[in-house]
Design an enzyme around this catalytic site. Sequence first.
Site, PDB file in Angstrom:
ATOM      1  N   ASP A   1     -59.861 -12.398  67.484  1.00  0.00           N
ATOM      2  CA  ASP A   1     -58.845 -11.299  67.721  1.00  0.00           C
ATOM      3  C   ASP A   1     -58.066 -11.318  66.226  1.00  0.00           C
ATOM      4  O   ASP A   1     -58.422 -11.690  65.404  1.00  0.00           O
ATOM      5  CB  ASP A   1     -58.015 -12.009  68.953  1.00  0.00           C
ATOM      6  N   HIS A   2     -57.088 -10.582  66.477  1.00  0.00           N
ATOM      7  CA  HIS A   2     -56.276 -10.234  65.123  1.00  0.00           C
ATOM      8  C   HIS A   2     -55.672 -11.490  64.599  1.00  0.00           C
ATOM      9  O   HIS A   2     -55.805 -11.841  63.254  1.00  0.00           O
ATOM     10  CB  HIS A   2     -54.874  -9.409  65.688  1.00  0.00           C
TER      11      HIS A   2
ATOM     12  N   CYS B   1     -59.385 -17.596  67.261  1.00  0.00           N
ATOM     13  CA  CYS B   1     -58.060 -17.066  67.665  1.00  0.00           C
ATOM     14  C   CYS B   1     -56.933 -17.947  67.000  1.00  0.00           C
ATOM     15  O   CYS B   1     -57.350 -18.843  66.136  1.00  0.00           O
ATOM     16  CB  CYS B   1     -58.049 -16.936  69.292  1.00  0.00           C
TER      17      CYS B   1
ATOM     18  N   THR C   1     -54.979 -20.377  68.305  1.00  0.00           N
ATOM     19  CA  THR C   1     -55.245 -21.837  68.777  1.00  0.00           C
ATOM     20  C   THR C   1     -56.438 -22.167  69.114  1.00  0.00           C
ATOM     21  O   THR C   1     -56.733 -23.350  69.046  1.00  0.00           O
ATOM     22  CB  THR C   1     -54.182 -21.996  69.782  1.00  0.00           C
ATOM     23  N   GLY C   2     -57.325 -21.078  69.349  1.00  0.00           N
ATOM     24  CA  GLY C   2     -58.544 -21.342  69.776  1.00  0.00           C
ATOM     25  C   GLY C   2     -58.763 -21.666  71.242  1.00  0.00           C
ATOM     26  O   GLY C   2     -59.730 -21.792  71.644  1.00  0.00           O
TER      27      GLY C   2
ATOM     28  N   GLY D   1     -57.573 -19.817  73.852  1.00  0.00           N
ATOM     29  CA  GLY D   1     -57.836 -18.695  74.801  1.00  0.00           C
ATOM     30  C   GLY D   1     -59.311 -18.405  74.774  1.00  0.00           C
ATOM     31  O   GLY D   1     -60.014 -18.005  75.682  1.00  0.00           O
TER      32      GLY D   1
ATOM     33  N   HIS E   1     -72.215 -35.014  70.603  1.00  0.00           N
ATOM     34  CA  HIS E   1     -71.982 -35.574  71.944  1.00  0.00           C
ATOM     35  C   HIS E   1     -71.986 -34.607  72.977  1.00  0.00           C
ATOM     36  O   HIS E   1     -72.246 -34.927  74.210  1.00  0.00           O
ATOM     37  CB  HIS E   1     -70.661 -36.454  71.917  1.00  0.00           C
ATOM     38  N   ASN E   2     -71.512 -33.385  72.557  1.00  0.00           N
ATOM     39  CA  ASN E   2     -71.446 -32.105  73.657  1.00  0.00           C
ATOM     40  C   ASN E   2     -72.298 -31.097  73.759  1.00  0.00           C
ATOM     41  O   ASN E   2     -72.342 -30.268  74.396  1.00  0.00           O
ATOM     42  CB  ASN E   2     -69.988 -31.769  73.690  1.00  0.00           C
TER      43      ASN E   2
ATOM     44  N   HIS F   1     -75.981 -38.708  76.267  1.00  0.00           N
ATOM     45  CA  HIS F   1     -75.062 -37.557  76.170  1.00  0.00           C
ATOM     46  C   HIS F   1     -76.056 -36.417  77.020  1.00  0.00           C
ATOM     47  O   HIS F   1     -75.101 -35.421  77.498  1.00  0.00           O
ATOM     48  CB  HIS F   1     -74.915 -37.273  74.816  1.00  0.00           C
TER      49      HIS F   1
ATOM     50  N   ARG G   1     -74.760 -36.385  80.650  1.00  0.00           N
ATOM     51  CA  ARG G   1     -73.322 -35.798  80.623  1.00  0.00           C
ATOM     52  C   ARG G   1     -73.256 -34.310  80.405  1.00  0.00           C
ATOM     53  O   ARG G   1     -72.505 -33.535  81.134  1.00  0.00           O
ATOM     54  CB  ARG G   1     -72.452 -36.567  79.566  1.00  0.00           C
TER      55      ARG G   1
HETATM   56  C1  RB5 Z   1     -52.331 -14.288  69.825  1.00  0.00           C
HETATM   57  O1  RB5 Z   1     -51.070 -14.080  69.408  1.00  0.00           O
HETATM   58  C2  RB5 Z   1     -52.579 -15.609  70.121  1.00  0.00           C
HETATM   59  O2  RB5 Z   1     -52.112 -15.829  71.296  1.00  0.00           O
HETATM   60  C3  RB5 Z   1     -54.224 -15.806  70.463  1.00  0.00           C
HETATM   61  O3  RB5 Z   1     -54.812 -15.597  69.211  1.00  0.00           O
HETATM   62  C4  RB5 Z   1     -54.676 -17.229  70.674  1.00  0.00           C
HETATM   63  O4  RB5 Z   1     -54.110 -18.043  70.101  1.00  0.00           O
HETATM   64  C5  RB5 Z   1     -54.809 -17.381  72.105  1.00  0.00           C
HETATM   65  O5  RB5 Z   1     -55.161 -18.370  72.835  1.00  0.00           O
END
Ligand code: RB5
Length: 160
Positions: free
Chosen positions: A10-11, A67, A69-70, A72, A100-101, A135, A138
């Site tokens: 995403d952005h 993204c 935080t990774g 979403g 492992h995964n 693994h 699992r």
């Molecule tokens: C965008 O602002 C942010 O919510 C997205 O990049 C991501 O971190 C969502 O999980």
Amino acid sequence: MAEHIPIASDHAGFELKQQLVAELRALGYEPDDLGTTSEASTDYPDYAHKVAEQVSTGAAKRGVLLCGTGLGMSYAANRWPHVRAGVAWTPEIAALSRQHNDANVLVLPARFVSEADGRRILATWLATGFEGGRHERRVEKIELDEHARDVIAHEPPHHG
Ligand code: RB5
């Protein structure tokens, strides 16, 4: 033939994605950049589903998502059968997600890793294999079994 690797963000992940597309090429892979194409605001699931579809159907063996935080991206990608999308913020976690995964989608928290770390995490993830053995069982249990599918069919999860 070079392995084809779908990659999208995403952005929030756009800038690091651009770097990693170039890194994939430098490492001898064939990146398939599925967007986004600028820092204009976008919805991360739209991009997660594009990469996850390719991995789920077998059109691609592995994929990469970014993204802020990774989180979403991983939630959306993991809705697809046979997709194991794992967020990695160090090379060690990236290696363990493969060993492992058997992770088949690498998800990077672009707002929390430097460009240099992003490159290291990607290279480590690509070069590390699944260990199998204990693994294997699992990983097989990650997919919904007959009981879970039956529960969902008769009592769909409710929200609220
Ligand atoms: C965008 O602002 C942010 O919510 C997205 O990049 C991501 O971190 C969502 O999980």
